[in-house]
Design a protein around this motif. Structure first.
Motif, short mmCIF file in Angstrom:
data_model
loop_
_atom_site.label_atom_id
_atom_site.label_comp_id
_atom_site.label_asym_id
_atom_site.label_seq_id
_atom_site.Cartn_x
_atom_site.Cartn_y
_atom_site.Cartn_z
N PHE A 247 0.86 -1.17 0.00
CA PHE A 247 0.00 0.00 0.00
C PHE A 247 0.90 1.23 0.00
O PHE A 247 2.01 1.18 0.53
N GLU B 22 -2.44 5.53 1.31
CA GLU B 22 -3.48 4.50 1.47
C GLU B 22 -3.53 4.00 2.91
O GLU B 22 -4.59 3.70 3.44
N ARG C 112 -12.86 -4.08 2.80
CA ARG C 112 -12.29 -3.02 3.63
C ARG C 112 -11.70 -3.63 4.91
O ARG C 112 -10.64 -3.24 5.37
N ASN D 188 -8.47 -5.25 4.04
CA ASN D 188 -7.40 -4.25 3.95
C ASN D 188 -6.86 -3.95 5.34
O ASN D 188 -5.65 -3.90 5.55
N ASP E 143 -5.17 -3.21 -2.80
CA ASP E 143 -6.48 -2.83 -2.24
C ASP E 143 -7.54 -3.87 -2.59
O ASP E 143 -7.89 -4.06 -3.76
N ARG F 271 -10.63 -3.89 -2.36
CA ARG F 271 -11.87 -3.44 -2.99
C ARG F 271 -11.80 -3.58 -4.50
O ARG F 271 -12.83 -3.69 -5.17
#
Lengths: 271, 364
Positions: free
Chosen positions: A90, A94, B242, B245, B304, B306
């Protein structure tokens, strides 16, 4: 805000925390000090709900910690743990945006973006925004994580309503200047209705910034009070097993601690 | 108006977000195009226009398209179910792989880690070697459904065992789950080996082909049977993105961000177990997709979930559909095992991505 009453944590027959009580209130910067293994992190983890307490009670705004939903808690309490790892690439931005998880569903809104960028600027890591998080240095990672905490609590800070920030050694990889930047920021936050609890190792940072210090030893509260109350040579020497000199800080109204030479056998003489 | 401008600013300032939207849209279009193309390819070829005409006629909209009855029969009864099955199985394996890699916070995890594939392989072997030799009314009644049922039951049972072993007081320890999965896989492998020892030459051949995977037996009935399990994963796993993550930061960190971590873990195991169990039961073991599709996408659009989770479903479907097209055409009228194709397309592409990303430092 958060009230811990007579917390005891026992694992097997070892008592890690014994009967510790603490009151973390908005507007107060509380610090826990103590030797390695004194039970600081265990106590903090109990307060955050990560570890089970054997006995005692924890109340958040008068309600039992166990009865509060994670999401509600996350909207007003941010916790920065020690050495959080992230193996996936990331970007730093982020990671900070993840601080907005309790506030928005699905994708982050422009407001979340704006808040996260602002937080990175406040912490001085806005130049790292597009860098991949795993490639950052230890200190940079720590500052980005701190920006994430800030993004999580932003709404409450903006509204000036009470919220809580818990930090387990947030400065361990930071250089001198960044240590003071973060401490100064946290101090400002504590003046804006944020209840702060921080575990530290640097006694002088604690003396300079904290409102209340809890020195732990062997799982107990050894001393509790303002820096001027607890920074007495006999207390520090007992709590840390290290002789110290304590004097007045030349510029600030706070004590200054200097470690004295330990009168012990050196390693070499044992050889 | 100002909101539009604000979103436009995000669109402009977040290159990864932009890239992800493009990649997912592109892959979706490619998947649709691939479906239309691949139903037309085979011993009897059907042009895309004829495909459209047949499908529209079938759903009751009359067209003047010209096609032969045999084309219609082949498209409806053979090609379409096979293509749908390929897309669904590919999507199920890839989406499960993405979810498992997130859950284990390890890009090398694959859906097999929770024991579902080895459990399925074990019961299938038992079905092929032992059950099919004994005569009982139940087994005769099950007929060709025996193997899929055996595989599904075996896969789910192994998953339940792994999950139970790693859960105490409602808390699942992911590290224990990994180790329990390894132990269960090894145990299943041992019994599978014993089944191979017991088997005769024909059974051994059946078993070997099963472990290489095939969509040769696709029928509408198998499509309908696996559809709910796979659809559940495709609908519900993206909703956990989410949380996944946040879990990459650590379980406590995720909890402090308001994620119900224990519930998330349980839901992932349930959806992955059901989807992969269903996929394996109709297609045998198809390796590589679950591990590599999410990995390819992560190198491409970032971690990510998503985007990664829905993207994995699309790319997994696309990759398995293309592989199946090759499997049934290059040595036609015979068919290659599909696992051979998935690995030989996927591996070089994966290596290329790795080498391309090496210069940027991170490869995760």
């Amino acid at each position: 805000m958060i009230e811990a009453k007579n917390i005891t944590v026992q694992i097997g027959d070892k008592k890690l925390v014994r009967d510790v009580s603490m009151n973390i209130t908005p507007g107060k910067f509380s610090v826990i000090l103590g030797k390695n293994g004194a039970g600081k992190s265990t106590f903090l983890k109990t307060l955050t709900g990560d570890m089970k307490k054997t006995s005692g009670e924890i109340f958040v705004e008068g309600r039992r910690l166990e009865s509060i939903q994670y999401q509600h808690l996350a909207q007003k309490r941010a916790v920065m743990m020690q050495n959080a790892t992230l193996a996936f690439s990331f970007t730093a931005l982020e990671v900070v945006l993840m601080g907005r998880t309790p506030h928005t569903h699905g994708f982050e809104t422009p407001r979340d973006q704006k808040i996260s960028r602002e937080c990175m600027k406040q912490v001085g890591v806005d130049h790292l925004m597009d860098r991949s998080f795993p490639t950052l240095s230890g200190g940079e990672k720590q500052r980005v994580q701190f920006a994430r905490m800030l993004a999580q609590l932003w709404d409450r800070i903006e509204e000036n309503s009470s919220c809580c920030l818990m930090l387990d050694e947030p400065l361990s990889s930071l250089d001198l200047s960044n240590q003071h930047t973060i401490m100064h920021l946290v101090k400002c936050l504590s003046r804006k209705n944020v209840a702060v609890l921080m575990i530290l190792h640097d006694l002088n940072l604690a003396a300079q910034y904290a409102d209340e210090i809890n020195i732990m030893k062997d799982g107990r509260t050894f001393a509790l009070g303002t820096p001027n109350d607890v920074f007495k040579p006999e207390i520090i020497e007992m709590a840390f097993d290290c002789p110290v000199h304590i004097m007045q800080h030349p510029h600030y109204q706070c004590p200054l601690v200097i470690a004295a030479k330990k009168e012990e056998k050196s390693f070499l003489s044992a050889v | 108006m100002s909101t539009v401008t604000q979103y436009l600013t995000i669109w402009k300032s977040a290159p990864r977000f932009r890239l992800s939207v493009w990649v997912l849209s592109g892959l979706s279009l490619l998947l649709i195009w691939m479906i239309v193309i691949s139903v037309g390819i085979g011993a009897v070829s059907i042009s895309p226009i004829q495909v459209l005409a047949i499908v529209l006629d079938q759903v009751g909209i009359s067209t003047n398209g010209s096609y032969e009855a045999v084309q219609q029969a082949i498209l409806i009864n053979i090609r379409l179910p096979r293509v749908f099955l390929a897309v669904m199985v590919g999507a199920a394996l890839a989406i499960s792989g993405a979810a498992m890699q997130g859950l284990f916070r390890n890009p090398l995890a694959d859906p097999g880690l929770i024991g579902v594939s080895s459990g399925a392989a074990l019961t299938t072997a038992i079905a092929i070697v032992i059950l099919s030799t004994i005569t009982s009314p139940l087994i005769e009644f099950l007929g060709s459904a025996l193997l899929p049922i055996a595989a599904f039951v075996g896969g789910i049972s192994a998953t339940v065992v792994v999950y139970r072993l790693s859960t105490t007081n409602g808390k699942t320890n992911v590290a224990t789950m990994l180790l329990a999965g390894i132990a269960i896989n090894a145990m299943a492998g041992a019994i599978l080996g014993f089944m191979i020892f017991l088997s005769n030459d024909d059974q051994l051949r059946d078993l070997t082909f099963w472990t290489l995977g095939s969509l040769g037996g696709a029928m509408w009935s198998s499509v309908w049977v696996v559809l709910p399990f796979i659809l559940a994963a495709i609908i519900f796993l993206p909703r956990l993105s989410r949380g996944l993550n946040a879990i990459l930061l650590g379980e406590s960190e995720a909890r402090h961000l308001g994620v119900k971590v224990e519930r998330l873990k349980k839901m992932i195991v349930v959806f992955v177990g059901l989807a992969v169990g269903a996929a394996v039961s109709v297609s045998g073991m198809i390796g590589f997709i679950g591990l590599v599709v999410p990995h390819i996408l992560r190198l491409w659009i970032g971690p990510d979930h998503r985007f990664l989770i829905p993207g994995s479903a699309i790319l997994g479907g696309l990759l398995l559909l293309s592989s199946d097209l090759l499997a049934r055409t290059i040595v036609s009228p015979a068919e290659l095992p599909i696992g051979v194709i998935t690995a030989s397309i996927g591996a070089p592409f994966f290596l290329w991505l790795l080498l391309r990303n090496k210069e940027f430092g991170g490869y995760l």
